[in-house]
Structures are given as structure tokens and as C-alpha cells.
Design an enzyme around this catalytic site. Structure first.
Site, PDB file in Angstrom:
ATOM      1  N   LYS A   8       0.861  -1.190   0.000  1.00 13.56           N
ATOM      2  CA  LYS A   8       0.000   0.000   0.000  1.00 13.56           C
ATOM      3  C   LYS A   8       0.893   1.234   0.000  1.00 13.56           C
ATOM      4  O   LYS A   8       2.078   1.185   0.347  1.00 13.56           O
ATOM      5  CB  LYS A   8      -0.931   0.018   1.222  1.00 13.56           C
ATOM      6  N   ASP A 137      -1.685  -1.125  10.879  1.00 16.07           N
ATOM      7  CA  ASP A 137      -2.197  -1.051   9.518  1.00 16.07           C
ATOM      8  C   ASP A 137      -2.515  -2.423   8.924  1.00 16.07           C
ATOM      9  O   ASP A 137      -2.910  -2.534   7.763  1.00 16.07           O
ATOM     10  CB  ASP A 137      -1.243  -0.281   8.602  1.00 16.07           C
TER      11      ASP A 137
END
Length: 277
Positions: A8, A137
Site C-alpha cells: 500500500k 495497519d
């Protein structure tokens, strides 16, 4: 079973406030990109010693196997369920220490794979609870769609943001940035304009609005890598930024870029050109 945990990038990253527990609340937008590790899980022989094994390729793993995030995912579920013995094989293609979430992605995909292999029938909501216990995350990769993150990066809401048709140039220098270094010069402050409002604007307007608060500290300690961002803009990037706490950088381009030319420009760096979806 084989899956492909992806990386990401962070579109903007604001450190909003310091928490009583010493951590920081932040705001960022996670966006998935097609740079992938390869994670294979196979049944382990019943007579084999131990409930799991971990084999890594393309990156050395130093320390105990139980400290690997994939094994942490296994042990998190094993604390509540009877799991089969499993062998894990992980090929690392996502650079480590890059701000790309590679380890968190591996753990989240491992949770989803074990859930299927062991027929646990856990919902995504329940998997999120295990994910957040592994890493802030990690939760993002359960759904793996653009998401606005708050808290320590664990509170997610869907984000209307599409970069389909753009190209990403990813550059990772051979620099490891510690969390302590990244926070050194950060002054927590709520941004005047929300990231969610900024990303609704054309990408070429993000440059003066969308910030990564870690860049100030990182550029002060590692001035040479600040030049990477400058070069990405000189190449014609619509927007360029450091991802997470670094040390990777990305530029968003309207046109396909020549990866060979980019590798020559950023010698001694890991470089990839990725079509965004």
C-alpha cells in the site's frame, strides 16, 4: 494454497495528536498497489515437531520465527481455535522498512488463509480484531480497498478515491528509517483541510495540499533522499510523496514510464513502475 499479499501507499499522512499511551493519532489514506509478495501455506506432516514452520525467500529473517508477522497471525488464531499444523513459505518482493506495509499485508493474508484452511468461518469484522492485535495497519489489508485511516491507523472508513489509469513510480533507497527518527521533528497538528477533501480534487492539485508530516524529520536526517522526491517531480509526476514513515517514495504519472530509464536515474535503489487500479 497460494495468495499474493500486496503493498500500500499513503496518500497524505498527518500526525494529529499525541495520545496518553505515548502513541500518536494520525490521519492518512491507504491505497493498495500491485506490488506483491507470494505466500504459500501447506499442511504440515502430523509427525513433524512443532505446529508450524516458516521459510522465507528473497529476504533474510533474523530472530525467532514466532516474531514474524505471519507466525503471529497463526498464533493469534491458535490462542482461540484448534488449528492444523501448517508450513508457511513466503517470497518477499515488497521491500522491508519501506512504509509499504509488506509485513502487515503478509499477516492479514495469512489470517484470511488460515480462516479458510481451518474452516473457522470468521467474518471480516472478526478477522479485523485479530489483525489489529498484530499491527496497526494490518487491518487495512483485510478489505484491501482505499480507506481513510484514523486512530493509530487502525480505525478505517471507506474512501472514495480512484487512481485507475495512472501509473506509479516507486523508488526505495537503501536507507532504513527508525520510528524514533521519523517522529523526531513532528509537531502534532490537525490539518486545515481533510485528506478526504483533498483527494476529491484533480491529482495535479495535490502537490501543495497533501502532506506527509514525517518528511520534515526524515529529510533533516537524510537530506540525500529528499532529492528522490524532487527528481520525481522533475520527471513530470502529478504528485510525489514519501510513503508512511519511509523510506520509499512514489510519484503518480499520467503516462507509462520506462522502468529501465528510472533504474538508471535512481541507481542503487529498488524501483518499480506499477499501473494503478
Amino acid at each position: 494454497m497460494v495468495t499474493f499479499p500486496n503493498a500500500k501507499i499513503n496518500l497524505g499522512l498527518n500526525i494529529v495528536e499525541k495520545r496518553p499511551d505515548g502513541y500518536h493519532n494520525l490521519e492518512t489514506l491507504f491505497y493498495p498497489i500491485a506490488l506483491q509478495d507470494v505466500l504459500e501455506v501447506t499442511p504440515r506432516a502430523a509427525e513433524a515437531e512443532g505446529n508450524y514452520s516458516m521459510t522465507m525467500y528473497n529476504a533474510p529473517f533474523e530472530g525467532r520465527s514466532e516474531d514474524n508477522l505471519v507466525i503471529k497471525a497463526y498464533n493469534a488464531l491458535a490462542a482461540d481455535f484448534t488449528l492444523p499444523k501448517l508450513d508457511f513459505f513466503l517470497q518477499k518482493n515488497i521491500p522491508t522498512g519501506a512504509g509499504l506495509g509488506g509485513g502487515s499485508a503478509d499477516a492479514a493474508f495469512a489470517l484470511k488463509m488460515i480462516n479458510e484452511i481451518a474452516s473457522l468461518s470468521l467474518s471480516d469484522k472478526k478477522l479485523e480484531k485479530y489483525a489489529v492485535s498484530i499491527g496497526a495497519d494490518c487491518t487495512f489489508f483485510i478489505h484491501n480497498k482505499p480507506a481513510f485511516a484514523t486512530g493509530i491507523g487502525n480505525i478505517l472508513s471507506p474512501a472514495e478515491c480512484s487512481l485507475k489509469g495512472y501509473y506509479l513510480v516507486l523508488v526505495k533507497p537503501e536507507v532504513h528509517i527508525s520510528t524514533k527518527d521519523a517522529y523526531a521533528l513532528v509537531t502534532p497538528e490537525k490539518p486545515a483541510i481533510s485528506i478526504l477533501d483533498i483527494v476529491k480534487r484533480p491529482v495535479n492539485e495535490w502537490r501543495d495540499l497533501l502532506k506527509n508530516d514525517f518528511e520534515k524529520s526524515v529529510f533533516a536526517k537524510y537530506p540525500d533522499i529528499a532529492e528522490i522526491k524532487t527528481k520525481l517531480y522533475s520527471m513530470g509526476a502529478e504528485y510525489a510523496s514519501m510513503s508512511g514513515s519511509g523510506s520509499s517514495f512514489f510519484g503518480i504519472f499520467k503516462e507509462q514510464q520506462d522502468e529501465v530509464a528510472i533504474e538508471k536515474m535512481f541507481s542503487d535503489c529498488f524501483c518499480r513502475v506499477i499501473e494503478l487500479a
